[in-house]
Design a protein around this motif. Structure first.
Motif, short mmCIF file in Angstrom:
data_model
loop_
_atom_site.label_atom_id
_atom_site.label_comp_id
_atom_site.label_asym_id
_atom_site.label_seq_id
_atom_site.Cartn_x
_atom_site.Cartn_y
_atom_site.Cartn_z
N MET A 28 1.70 7.09 -6.54
CA MET A 28 0.81 8.24 -6.71
C MET A 28 1.52 9.53 -6.35
O MET A 28 1.28 10.58 -6.95
CB MET A 28 -0.44 8.06 -5.85
CG MET A 28 -1.35 6.99 -6.39
SD MET A 28 -2.57 6.54 -5.19
CE MET A 28 -3.52 8.06 -5.09
N ASN A 29 2.41 9.46 -5.36
CA ASN A 29 3.13 10.66 -4.94
C ASN A 29 4.11 11.17 -5.99
O ASN A 29 4.44 12.35 -6.00
CB ASN A 29 3.87 10.41 -3.63
CG ASN A 29 2.97 10.55 -2.44
OD1 ASN A 29 1.92 11.16 -2.52
ND2 ASN A 29 3.37 9.96 -1.32
N ALA A 54 -3.84 8.78 -18.90
CA ALA A 54 -2.82 8.82 -17.85
C ALA A 54 -3.32 8.12 -16.59
O ALA A 54 -2.59 7.34 -15.96
CB ALA A 54 -2.45 10.27 -17.54
N GLY A 55 -4.59 8.37 -16.25
CA GLY A 55 -5.18 7.71 -15.06
C GLY A 55 -5.13 6.20 -15.19
O GLY A 55 -4.81 5.49 -14.24
N ASN A 98 0.83 -1.21 0.00
CA ASN A 98 0.00 0.00 0.00
C ASN A 98 0.85 1.25 0.00
O ASN A 98 0.54 2.24 -0.67
CB ASN A 98 -0.93 0.01 1.21
CG ASN A 98 -2.04 -1.00 1.06
OD1 ASN A 98 -2.36 -1.41 -0.05
ND2 ASN A 98 -2.61 -1.43 2.17
N ILE A 99 1.95 1.22 0.78
CA ILE A 99 2.82 2.40 0.83
C ILE A 99 3.49 2.61 -0.52
O ILE A 99 3.65 3.74 -0.98
CB ILE A 99 3.87 2.25 1.95
CG1 ILE A 99 3.17 2.18 3.31
CG2 ILE A 99 4.84 3.43 1.95
CD1 ILE A 99 4.10 1.81 4.44
N ILE A 117 2.22 1.78 -3.46
CA ILE A 117 1.23 2.37 -4.36
C ILE A 117 1.08 3.86 -4.04
O ILE A 117 0.99 4.70 -4.95
CB ILE A 117 -0.13 1.64 -4.25
CG1 ILE A 117 0.00 0.23 -4.84
CG2 ILE A 117 -1.23 2.41 -4.95
CD1 ILE A 117 -1.22 -0.63 -4.72
N GLY A 118 1.12 4.21 -2.75
CA GLY A 118 1.11 5.62 -2.36
C GLY A 118 2.30 6.36 -2.93
O GLY A 118 2.17 7.49 -3.42
N LEU A 119 3.46 5.71 -2.92
CA LEU A 119 4.67 6.31 -3.48
C LEU A 119 4.50 6.56 -4.98
O LEU A 119 4.83 7.64 -5.48
CB LEU A 119 5.86 5.39 -3.22
CG LEU A 119 7.18 5.66 -3.95
CD1 LEU A 119 7.71 7.04 -3.60
CD2 LEU A 119 8.22 4.62 -3.59
N ALA A 124 3.47 11.77 -8.83
CA ALA A 124 2.74 12.78 -9.61
C ALA A 124 3.01 14.18 -9.07
O ALA A 124 3.05 15.15 -9.83
CB ALA A 124 1.25 12.48 -9.60
N THR A 141 2.20 12.70 -15.21
CA THR A 141 1.20 13.76 -15.06
C THR A 141 1.62 15.01 -15.85
O THR A 141 0.80 15.64 -16.53
CB THR A 141 1.01 14.12 -13.58
OG1 THR A 141 0.55 12.95 -12.89
CG2 THR A 141 0.02 15.23 -13.39
N ILE A 147 -7.62 10.74 -18.97
CA ILE A 147 -8.14 9.42 -18.63
C ILE A 147 -7.09 8.36 -18.95
O ILE A 147 -6.85 7.42 -18.19
CB ILE A 147 -9.47 9.16 -19.35
CG1 ILE A 147 -10.55 10.06 -18.75
CG2 ILE A 147 -9.88 7.70 -19.22
CD1 ILE A 147 -11.89 9.98 -19.40
N ALA A 166 -0.22 0.50 -10.57
CA ALA A 166 -0.59 0.09 -9.21
C ALA A 166 -0.95 -1.39 -9.18
O ALA A 166 -0.58 -2.13 -8.26
CB ALA A 166 -1.77 0.93 -8.71
N TYR A 190 -1.66 4.90 -14.52
CA TYR A 190 -1.39 4.82 -13.07
C TYR A 190 -2.05 3.59 -12.47
O TYR A 190 -1.46 2.87 -11.66
CB TYR A 190 -1.90 6.08 -12.36
CG TYR A 190 -0.95 7.25 -12.41
CD1 TYR A 190 0.25 7.23 -11.70
CD2 TYR A 190 -1.24 8.37 -13.17
CE1 TYR A 190 1.13 8.30 -11.76
CE2 TYR A 190 -0.37 9.45 -13.23
CZ TYR A 190 0.82 9.40 -12.53
OH TYR A 190 1.69 10.45 -12.57
N GLY A 191 -3.31 3.35 -12.89
CA GLY A 191 -4.02 2.18 -12.38
C GLY A 191 -3.29 0.89 -12.71
O GLY A 191 -3.14 0.01 -11.86
#
Lengths: 214, 275
Positions: free
Chosen positions: A154-155, A188-189, A147-148, A150-152, A157, A168, A186, A196, A192-193
């Protein structure tokens, strides 16, 4: 969707930068976290105080401010890194606080009897840690570590806000040229998905392999 | 002592004492090096710090802090009920409720908030939806945070003993009645510490207002620094402001968690709100 295909090279470079940022920062963060968590569980009081302070300071101040401090404020005291190194440094320092906490809860979750049994069998300090305590600690925190991470991802961005040409930022750049924003963002989103998802898949493979049968 | 170490004997105690001294000396050396780096570059000049002891400067900074707290407050007020609704949806027995809730949570869990902020900034105006700056920040953060809060609420509900729901059913309560009167009141208490750590994450999230030039505390700091050129001082003061607020919040969370544990409720594990 044609927009995405037309600007594949731009997107590709952005995705590549995002992956580089994530992988390098993951490695850096894990390294720092191992040092911090070793300090945190050591019997030496000043080291414990340092580790607690590290976690509090990095968890309570936003990543964007760390980026700004490292990129814009450090040169004021004559410490300069190139932009990409700044981003990796900020992401590593910031995420390390979270990894360190996760690792610590893993160590705490190992039953005390495990270490006592190892010592009773005559294993020394190092053998006790490396073959009894830490393997169990690591296995029990794989999901939080995932989880961390995946947070990384997202971070990474957030580094777009300071001019790193990652995914991004690439989406923004392509949008400026094409002014066809919806498919660009969309797309780009979705990337990311997918990234992850990749991290989750690797974790669940590891979990299956390392599961502890109790 | 934790699982790693035994109670140290005389030799161990001596080693710990030596390590303590070495650590203190090393720490002092690093601190001295850092201060020296500040000093040789003229950054310890009192003239460069003195403005941050004056009221007009703080009045300006507090304006930014107001923006930060307004945005964070709005996000929390909107995301909490939405997150609870999503958690209930995710636990629903009806597939047509469960799947949309699940999709929402999975999607917004992995799409970076900043990407959505940029979407608000660059994409939606083209389709005629140009929100005021505050809402360009609040809407994406709410979407993002509600997905995380849904996970927290769900964990809280699942942490309850199944017997609670069964007992409510045995008393003749309908499912929604059991949820509302028996399960939720207990679950909410369990997740209170996690909710506080989510609010720390929300305060940090609002820093993304920087890319919108929304008047939150970092944006204000940037304006200040480009005016007085005291970059390192300004951003360190802002870091201190964030630290004080979030440290107080996380302390509150930990205090609540300890209290819950003392009363005998097993608290759901507090997850650190990332970002």
């Amino acid at each position: 969707m044609n927009v995405l295909l037309d600007y594949l090279p731009e997107f590709g470079r952005g995705v590549l930068t995002t992956i580089e940022l994530t992988v390098l920062s993951f490695a850096g963060a894990m390294l720092i976290a191992l040092v911090v968590v070793s300090c945190r569980v050591s019997p030496v009081k000043p080291l414990r105080a340092f580790a607690i302070a590290y976690v509090e300071v990095f968890q309570n101040i936003p990543l964007l401010l760390w980026l700004i401090l490292i990129i814009f404020a450090l040169p004021e005291i004559a410490i300069n890194f190139d932009l990409f190194a700044c981003a990796v440094l900020a992401l590593s320092l910031y995420s390390a606080a979270y990894y360190a906490e996760a690792l610590r809860s893993g160590i705490n979750s190992v039953a005390k009897g495990q270490a006592e049994a190892a010592r009773a069998l005559g294993l020394g300090f190092l053998r006790t840690q490396t073959s009894v305590v830490l393997p169990q600690a690591l296995r029990s925190v794989l999901q939080p570590l995932c989880n961390i991470t995946i947070g990384l991802l997202m971070n990474t961005a957030i580094t777009a806000g300071t001019g790193i040409p990652e995914l991004t930022a690439a989406a923004n750049a392509v949008n400026v040229i094409t002014s066809d924003p919806l498919p660009v963002y969309i797309g780009a989103g979705i990337v990311y998905g997918l990234l992850a998802l990749l991290i989750s898949l690797v974790t669940s493979r590891l979990e299956k392999k390392l599961v502890i049968h109790r | 002592m934790n699982v790693l170490f035994d109670e140290p004997g005389p030799r161990g105690r001596r080693r710990i004492r030596i390590a303590t001294v070495v650590a203190i000396v090393l720490g002092a050396a690093v601190l001295a090096l850092a201060l020296n780096q500040f000093a040789v570059n003229g950054q310890l000049d009192p003239r460069k710090w003195q403005p941050y002891g004056t009221w007009p400067m703080w009045k300006y900074l507090l304006n930014g802090l107001g923006g930060t707290l307004l945005a964070a407050g709005l996000v929390l007020v909107l995301a909490m009920p939405l997150g609870l609704l999503l958690a209930l949806g995710r636990l629903s027995e009806r597939r047509w409720i469960r799947w949309p809730a699940r999709t929402y949570i999975e999607v917004f869990r992995v799409v970076p908030a900043l990407l959505m902020v940029f979407m608000m900034l660059f994409a939606l105006p083209r389709y005629g939806l140009d929100l005021p700056t505050l809402w360009k920040l609040v809407v994406p953060l709410t979407l993002n945070r509600s997905a995380q809060l849904a996970g927290v609420f769900r964990a809280g509900i699942l942490s309850l003993d199944a017997g609670q729901g069964e007992a409510a059913a045995a008393l003749g309560m309908r499912p929604w009645q059991a949820m509302w009167q028996v399960i939720l009141p207990q679950a909410l208490r369990h997740v209170l510490p996690s909710l506080i750590s989510q609010s720390v994450g929300t305060v940090k999230d609002t820093s993304l207002g920087y890319v919108l030039s929304f008047a939150e505390v970092i944006t204000i700091g940037k304006q200040l620094a480009s005016y007085n050129r005291y970059l390192i001082q300004t951003y360190l003061v802002i870091a201190l402001i964030y630290f004080v607020i979030n440290f107080a919040l996380s302390r509150l969370g930990r205090w609540l968690e300890r209290r819950e544990r003392r009363i005998g409720h097993v608290a759901a594990p507090a997850d650190p709100g990332i970002i």
